[in-house]
Motif scaffolding. Structure first.
Motif, short mmCIF file in Angstrom:
data_model
loop_
_atom_site.label_atom_id
_atom_site.label_comp_id
_atom_site.label_asym_id
_atom_site.label_seq_id
_atom_site.Cartn_x
_atom_site.Cartn_y
_atom_site.Cartn_z
N LYS A 54 -10.86 -1.40 -4.74
CA LYS A 54 -11.44 -2.48 -5.57
C LYS A 54 -10.99 -3.86 -5.11
O LYS A 54 -11.71 -4.84 -5.22
N GLU A 55 -9.74 -3.95 -4.67
CA GLU A 55 -9.18 -5.25 -4.24
C GLU A 55 -8.53 -5.05 -2.88
O GLU A 55 -7.32 -4.88 -2.79
N PRO A 56 -9.34 -5.08 -1.80
CA PRO A 56 -8.80 -4.80 -0.46
C PRO A 56 -7.63 -5.71 -0.09
O PRO A 56 -6.80 -5.32 0.73
N ALA A 57 -7.53 -6.86 -0.71
CA ALA A 57 -6.42 -7.77 -0.38
C ALA A 57 -5.07 -7.14 -0.69
O ALA A 57 -4.04 -7.60 -0.20
N ARG A 58 -5.07 -6.08 -1.52
CA ARG A 58 -3.80 -5.47 -1.89
C ARG A 58 -3.25 -4.54 -0.82
O ARG A 58 -2.13 -4.05 -0.96
N ILE A 59 -4.03 -4.31 0.23
CA ILE A 59 -3.65 -3.29 1.21
C ILE A 59 -2.24 -3.53 1.79
O ILE A 59 -1.47 -2.59 1.95
N SER A 60 -1.91 -4.80 2.05
CA SER A 60 -0.61 -5.07 2.68
C SER A 60 0.52 -4.67 1.74
O SER A 60 1.61 -4.31 2.20
N ARG A 61 0.27 -4.71 0.43
CA ARG A 61 1.33 -4.35 -0.53
C ARG A 61 1.67 -2.87 -0.45
O ARG A 61 2.74 -2.46 -0.87
N LEU A 62 0.75 -2.07 0.09
CA LEU A 62 0.99 -0.63 0.19
C LEU A 62 2.03 -0.29 1.24
O LEU A 62 2.66 0.76 1.18
N ALA A 63 2.18 -1.18 2.21
CA ALA A 63 3.09 -0.92 3.32
C ALA A 63 4.50 -0.63 2.82
O ALA A 63 5.29 0.03 3.50
N VAL A 64 4.80 -1.11 1.63
CA VAL A 64 6.14 -0.95 1.11
C VAL A 64 6.44 0.52 0.75
O VAL A 64 7.58 0.96 0.78
N LEU A 65 5.41 1.30 0.45
CA LEU A 65 5.64 2.66 -0.05
C LEU A 65 6.32 3.58 0.99
O LEU A 65 7.37 4.14 0.69
N PRO A 66 5.76 3.69 2.22
CA PRO A 66 6.48 4.51 3.19
C PRO A 66 7.88 3.99 3.47
O PRO A 66 8.82 4.76 3.64
N LYS A 67 8.05 2.67 3.50
CA LYS A 67 9.37 2.08 3.72
C LYS A 67 10.32 2.53 2.62
O LYS A 67 11.47 2.89 2.84
N TYR A 68 9.80 2.51 1.39
CA TYR A 68 10.62 2.89 0.24
C TYR A 68 11.04 4.36 0.33
O TYR A 68 12.21 4.71 0.17
N LEU A 69 10.08 5.22 0.66
CA LEU A 69 10.39 6.65 0.71
C LEU A 69 11.39 6.96 1.84
O LEU A 69 12.28 7.78 1.68
N LEU A 70 11.24 6.23 2.94
CA LEU A 70 12.20 6.40 4.04
C LEU A 70 13.60 6.03 3.59
O LEU A 70 14.57 6.72 3.89
N LYS A 71 13.67 4.94 2.88
CA LYS A 71 14.97 4.45 2.41
C LYS A 71 15.59 5.47 1.44
O LYS A 71 16.78 5.78 1.52
N VAL A 72 14.76 5.99 0.55
CA VAL A 72 15.24 6.99 -0.40
C VAL A 72 15.79 8.20 0.35
O VAL A 72 16.86 8.72 0.05
N ARG A 73 15.06 8.63 1.39
CA ARG A 73 15.50 9.80 2.17
C ARG A 73 16.82 9.53 2.86
O ARG A 73 17.71 10.37 2.90
N LYS A 74 16.93 8.32 3.42
CA LYS A 74 18.16 7.95 4.11
C LYS A 74 19.33 7.97 3.15
O LYS A 74 20.40 8.49 3.45
N GLN A 75 19.12 7.41 1.96
CA GLN A 75 20.23 7.33 1.00
C GLN A 75 20.62 8.69 0.49
O GLN A 75 21.73 8.90 0.05
N LYS A 76 19.65 9.62 0.55
CA LYS A 76 19.94 10.99 0.15
C LYS A 76 20.92 11.60 1.16
O LYS A 76 21.95 12.12 0.82
#
Ligand code: UDP
Length: 225
Positions: A203-225
């Motif tokens: 609906k709002e393609p401008a938001r696409i760049s905000r999605l980039a944070v999700l894989p980064k976040y999951l990676l960080k969570v895995r690392k901290q685990k």
């Protein structure tokens, strides 16, 4: 915090009834990553009474570290249920955020759909000087203050002004846009399939760049685990 929508509502309403000041943060991966990089913001989040997992990314992350959260609890759902409760119990709510035309519509929606709820104040989120808004909160002493200016602006505003009233404060992003129909929330099917984020990007393609944070976040969570 391990909470479900059905358990958090009575907790919050009990606290409001008891005039116990309450700060609720609705966390998504963007907020968590931002807090990771900004210590001052991290302290604000740590100071909150409740941090709920808005955003499926947080729930997925919790499973990765084998400390699973029971469900996603969206700020929007809490917001709607508190409005309903507030209308039935003649409470007073203060609204801050979104564009001026959305706030104008919000006034109408509240007085028709949630009549019984008193509007203590309703201001758009594009202010230059917050002093008159803060004064209005102090004067009206609302039971609930909903701040929908996006993160981190909303949490920073709340932290600065927590002492203005003994009520509930909650940052709820684009919720006024959704409540007034200015932005549509994903249909139930998309929500249940945990694809609300995808619907919003379509609906709002401008938001696409905000999605980039999700894989980064999951990676960080895995690392901290
Ligand atoms: N907004 C605002 N003041 C600002 C910037 C944004 O009131 O200075 C509003 C904007 O109009 C929208 C909301 O904040 O209603 C943020 O929406 P977004 O979808 O970015 O929030 P999310 O729920 O994704 O954090």
């Amino acid at each position: 915090m391990k909470t479900t929508i059905s358990s958090i509502i009575p907790e919050l309403t009990d606290r409001i009834e008891a005039n116990q000041r309450t700060f609720v943060v609705t966390a998504n991966p963007e907020i968590v990553m931002y807090a990771n990089e900004h210590e001052k913001f991290l302290r604000i989040i740590q100071n909150a009474d409740y941090v709920v997992a808005d955003g499926i990314g947080i729930v997925i992350g919790s499973r990765l570290i084998k400390d699973p959260l029971p469900e996603r609890v969206t700020g929007y759902d809490i917001f709607e249920q508190l409005l309903t409760w507030g209308a039935a119990n003649h409470k007073k709510a203060f609204f801050l955020g979104a564009k001026p035309e959305v706030i104008a519509k919000l006034n109408q929606v509240i007085s028709t759909k949630f009549s019984g709820l008193e509007i203590a104040g309703a201001y758009d989120g594009y202010f230059k000087d917050e002093a008159p808004i803060v004064e209005a909160i102090k004067e009206s002493q609302p039971d609930m203050v909903f701040v929908a200016t996006g993160s981190p602006k909303q949490e920073e505003f709340i932290q600065r002004n927590l002492n203005t009233t003994n009520g509930l404060f909650m940052g709820i992003g684009g919720s006024f846009d959704v409540l007034t129909g200015s932005v549509k929330r994903a249909p139930k099917f998309w929500q249940n399939a945990h694809l609300e984020w995808l619907y919003r990007v379509i609906k709002e393609p401008a938001r696409i760049s905000r999605l980039a944070v999700l894989p980064k976040y999951l990676l960080k969570v895995r690392k901290q685990k």
